[in-house]
Design a protein around this motif. Structure first.
Motif, PDB file in Angstrom:
ATOM      1  N   ASP A 140       0.851  -1.201   0.000  1.00 45.33           N
ATOM      2  CA  ASP A 140       0.000   0.000   0.000  1.00 45.33           C
ATOM      3  C   ASP A 140       0.880   1.241   0.000  1.00 45.33           C
ATOM      4  N   ARG A 203     -11.860   7.174   5.781  1.00 44.06           N
ATOM      5  CA  ARG A 203     -10.865   7.090   4.708  1.00 44.06           C
ATOM      6  C   ARG A 203     -11.040   8.244   3.721  1.00 44.06           C
ATOM      7  N   LYS A 242      -9.393   0.746  -6.303  1.00 45.04           N
ATOM      8  CA  LYS A 242     -10.083   0.216  -5.120  1.00 45.04           C
ATOM      9  C   LYS A 242     -10.985   1.271  -4.525  1.00 45.04           C
ATOM     10  N   TYR A 247     -18.107   2.046  -1.362  1.00 45.98           N
ATOM     11  CA  TYR A 247     -17.489   1.927  -0.030  1.00 45.98           C
ATOM     12  C   TYR A 247     -17.605   3.225   0.772  1.00 45.98           C
ATOM     13  N   MET A 354      -7.095 -12.240  -0.320  1.00 46.13           N
ATOM     14  CA  MET A 354      -6.084 -11.664   0.567  1.00 46.13           C
ATOM     15  C   MET A 354      -6.318 -12.287   1.950  1.00 46.13           C
ATOM     16  N   GLU A 528      -8.364   3.732   8.567  1.00 47.67           N
ATOM     17  CA  GLU A 528      -9.555   2.885   8.469  1.00 47.67           C
ATOM     18  C   GLU A 528     -10.435   3.009   9.720  1.00 47.67           C
TER      19      GLU A 528
END
Ligand code: BGC
Length: 761
Positions: A140, A203, A242, A247, A354, A528
């Protein structure tokens, strides 16, 4: 009158999909025929990644295939079980020899440590596994090479998006690619393409703000820079769009929770950044950890298969977010058992799990295949995509990292660009004749948690997931706001009050003795769910700090160092100047000090609406009805609007013209506007082109951004900006994603200028 314009892109994607299927089938059949003959060249010598992937696939056992679909965290195979880069050979062999895992992620260390670690990791994979398939390593690096000790820490996306500069975004992405690829990392889990329209969402700072076009353009620019970079040759870097999809607008604002988004809004606001990413060739997609309209995304055929694969035509690798098949059971209660959840997510279209710290996925997949619930054919499709990606990245030719270009990592040149990015991005929100501050100012008082902290400037995802509070781990030459102010104002007494939020007496006393007070407020870095809050109001201690300092009656500059807009409306009158810095990275302290002194003319504009109230945070593209009621009330709509940002220059918009006031759907109109710099300072201005659809069969936003461009306009000069209007700018999607184009009047808006035109079919 309404006409449904065929969605050309959708059709094109379908054609592409069909073509891909035919090509894959063609390869398979020709492979089958060749395979019977002894003349088949080995997969290592074939040229096309798809052909090589198919040939390799043919040699693989079921176990090997499922291993390729599994991604494990490095913390599972390190000696101490952390992200630090010391391999436990036994644990690692268990992962790659026993379980035949094909991909790993996440770690932190120096460039040399990364290289040694990944050299060893690839060596074992190439020497000790049967098929010698190199490992794909994900990271990341969301604002520069933030998991490399020497990496250049760039502004977080929200700050960067306030630059409205896609070329700058590409330059920063190039830096990230250079500081990532040589270490043996080939897959960067960025850019975040979630549209930041809910500032409660923790986020928010990882987004490019609330506008779909800005998110799309910034994201595409970054994707192209990563994936086409020639500076990292012979390596290649895959981007990851992503988190697909919906989200960023959860009802409760919490990370990884439920979003309820009508399909029409999904198509109009949330899909465009991803669609643009697909057009730009993004190789991978990561899934939203939350649930959308009642479906956990990780098991949703509707969103992963029908929308992502079928309608939007994405044909690359779909990776889950961390442990998220497990979360279908634990968090969403969408499946009773892990096995059920695995089946659902594979049926929905997941290619790689993942899994992070467990091999249960592999054993469960094996069971599901043996029970006939998942076909090997289905597995082949995912493994083909993963292997093809590995070939496209050149991993088979260049599996090992290299040390001969280490001097590029964290170089002076990169850090200069990082500082330039902060200069371009910081937004001057308010200025009542206070800034730029004269260098003759005698006493400058500085206070606030972020004032003497590198950690606050860098933000989270810096060396550690939650950021690095240990100041000594940040680069020595990085300046805090205080240090940079002390350098910018060498003839002033620049004094700092530590812990001013608590030392209120001292603050009050020092405030009285000062000429100007610079207060940093905002938020401590978080990642997060750690950033979940239930009140957007500025922290109460910081409020008290502002009120206490204000008692002295001296001019105050507020510097907002924060991941999302914390409400300051009841206090903003106490400040004569306000700057939004977000998390501006390595050069943030310098850029803030330069803007305060005026050696840099601020040019950032807000990429989001700064809310005025904890309950009221609509994006600028709110619907017509939302504004209707405001005419009868005194309710605020925002503290600072989207696109707001002051300069020390004065710009005047003049002479908006349009090539015709009537257009047919096949026409292109050209609009032009002159922007004049009336001041004696050079300055940069971002021109924002909006269109208002005056009447719509689906309630329209009050306006929508359709184009933007940032340019330098010299003192006392003018520049003409142009904008093209085609059917694309005027159409909008319905609830199935079909694009509608409706006759009628539209208003084009730019600066304070407006012009009306009519669309005829
Ligand atoms: C985040 C992703 C990230 C992944 C891997 C997750 O917690 O949601 O954005 O890419 O971790 O580190």
């Amino acid at each position: 009158m309404r006409q449904i314009v065929p969605n050309i892109l959708k059709m094109k994607n379908k054609i592409l999909l069909i073509t891909n299927v035919i090509i894959v089938w063609g390869f398979l059949t020709s492979f089958e025929t060749k395979f019977g003959q002894t003349t088949t060249p080995s997969y290592q010598n074939e040229n096309s990644p798809s052909k090589r992937a198919l040939q390799l696939l043919r040699k693989m056992s079921l176990e090997q295939k499922i291993g390729q679909m599994t991604q494990i965290c490095f913390s599972t195979i390190t000696l101490d079980g952390t992200k630090t880069l010391h391999i436990s050979p036994d644990k690692f062999r268990e992962a790659i020899v026993k379980w035949q895992v094909g991909s790993f992620l996440s770690g932190t260390g120096s460039a040399e440590q990364w290289i040694d670690f990944l050299t060893e990791v690839q060596r074992i994979a190439l020497e000790e596994t049967e098929l010698k398939i190199p490992l794909l390593i994900g990271i990341d690096h969301v604002h520069g090479a933030n998991y490399v000790d020497e990496g250049t820490i760039l502004p977080h996306n929200l700050t960067l998006s306030c630059s409205f500069d896609t070329a700058l975004a590409a330059r920063l992405a190039e830096i990230t690619a250079i500081e990532t690829a040589d270490l043996g990392l080939q897959w960067n889990f960025t850019p975040v393409l979630d549209v930041g329209k809910n500032p409660y969402w923790p986020r928010f700072y990882e987004t490019f703000g609330e506008d779909p076009l800005v998110c799309a353009e910034m994201g595409a620019s970054i994707i192209r820079a990563y994936q086409n970079s020639s500076s990292i040759e012979p390596y290649r870097l895959a981007a990851c769009a992503k988190h697909f999809i919906g989200y960023s607008d959860p009802r409760n604002g919490f990370d990884r929770s439920s979003s309820e988004i009508p399909e029409q809004i999904l198509y109009e606001i949330f899909v465009p950044p991803f669609q643009k990413a697909f057009q730009s060739g993004v190789k991978t997609v990561m899934i939203n950890s939350g649930d959308l309209n009642g479906e956990p995304l990780h098991s949703s055929k509707r969103y992963l298969y029908d929308l992502l694969r079928n309608q939007l035509g994405f044909d690359g690798v779909v990776v889950t977010d961390i442990k998220d098949i497990q979360k279908i059971v634990e968090m969403h209660a969408g499946a009773a058992t892990f096995k059920e959840a695995v089946l659902m997510s594979i049926q929905a279209g997941v290619d790689m799990y993942m899994a992070c710290n467990s091999y249960d996925f592999i054993s469960t997949m094996l069971e599901l295949v043996k029970e006939g619930k998942i076909s090997e054919d289905r597995i082949n499709r995912s493994v083909y995509r993963i292997l093809k990606l590995k070939y496209e990245l050149g991993l088979f030719e260049n599996p090992y990292p290299r040390k001969d270009r280490l001097m590029r990592i964290g170089s002076v040149a990169h850090k200069q660009i990082a500082t330039d990015a902060a200069r371009e991005s910081i937004v001057l929100l308010k200025n009542e004749n206070l800034l730029p501050l004269s260098t003759k100012t005698k006493n400058i008082l500085v206070a606030g948690k972020a004032a003497n902290s590198k950690h606050y400037l860098a933000g989270a995802w810096t060396y550690e997931w939650m950021g690095q509070p240990d100041e000594s781990k940040h680069p020595k030459e990085m300046e805090t706001i205080l240090e940079a102010l002390q350098k910018e104002f060498p003839n002033s007494k620049v004094e700092y009050v530590p812990n001013a939020e608590i030392n209120l007496k001292l603050l009050e006393q020092k405030s009285r003795a000062s000429d100007v007070i610079i207060l940093t407020v905002g938020e401590k870095p978080y990642s997060e769910f750690k950033g979940n809050i239930n009140n957007l109001l500025l922290d109460s201690q910081e409020q008290t700090m502002i009120e206490t300092a204000a008692k002295a009656g001296k001019p105050i500059v507020l510097v907002l160092v924060e991941g999302r807009p914390r409400i300051i409306s009841h206090l903003s009158s106490k400040a004569k100047a306000i700057l939004f810095a977000g998390h501006p990275g390595f050069g943030g302290g310098r850029a803030i000090a330069e803007i305060i002194r005026g050696s840099v003319n601020p040019s950032g504009k807000l990429s989001f609406s700064y809310p005025c109230d904890v309950h009221s945070y609509e994006p600028y593209y709110r619907k017509f009805s939302s504004n209707y009621w405001r005419q009868y009330t005194k309710l605020c709509s925002e503290e600072f609007p989207f696109g707001h940002g002051l300069s020390y220059a004065t710009f005047q918009y003049e002479n908006l013209t349009i090539s015709d006031t009537v257009m047919f759907s096949s026409d292109t109109l050209i609009a032009s506007v002159t922007v004049r710099n009336l001041s004696d300072r050079d300055g940069k201005e971002t021109v924002l082109w909006y269109i208002q659809d005056e009447v719509g069969s689906i309630v329209r936003p009050i306006k929508m951004l359709k184009g933007f461009e940032k340019r330098l306009i010299r003192a006392s000069s003018a520049q003409v900006f142009h904008f093209q209007i085609t059917a694309k700018e005027l159409s909008f999607p319905d609830e199935k994603g079909r694009h509608l184009l409706e006759e009628g009047y539209f208003t084009l808006m730019v600066g304070n200028q407006k012009i009306r035109f009519k669309l005829l079919q």
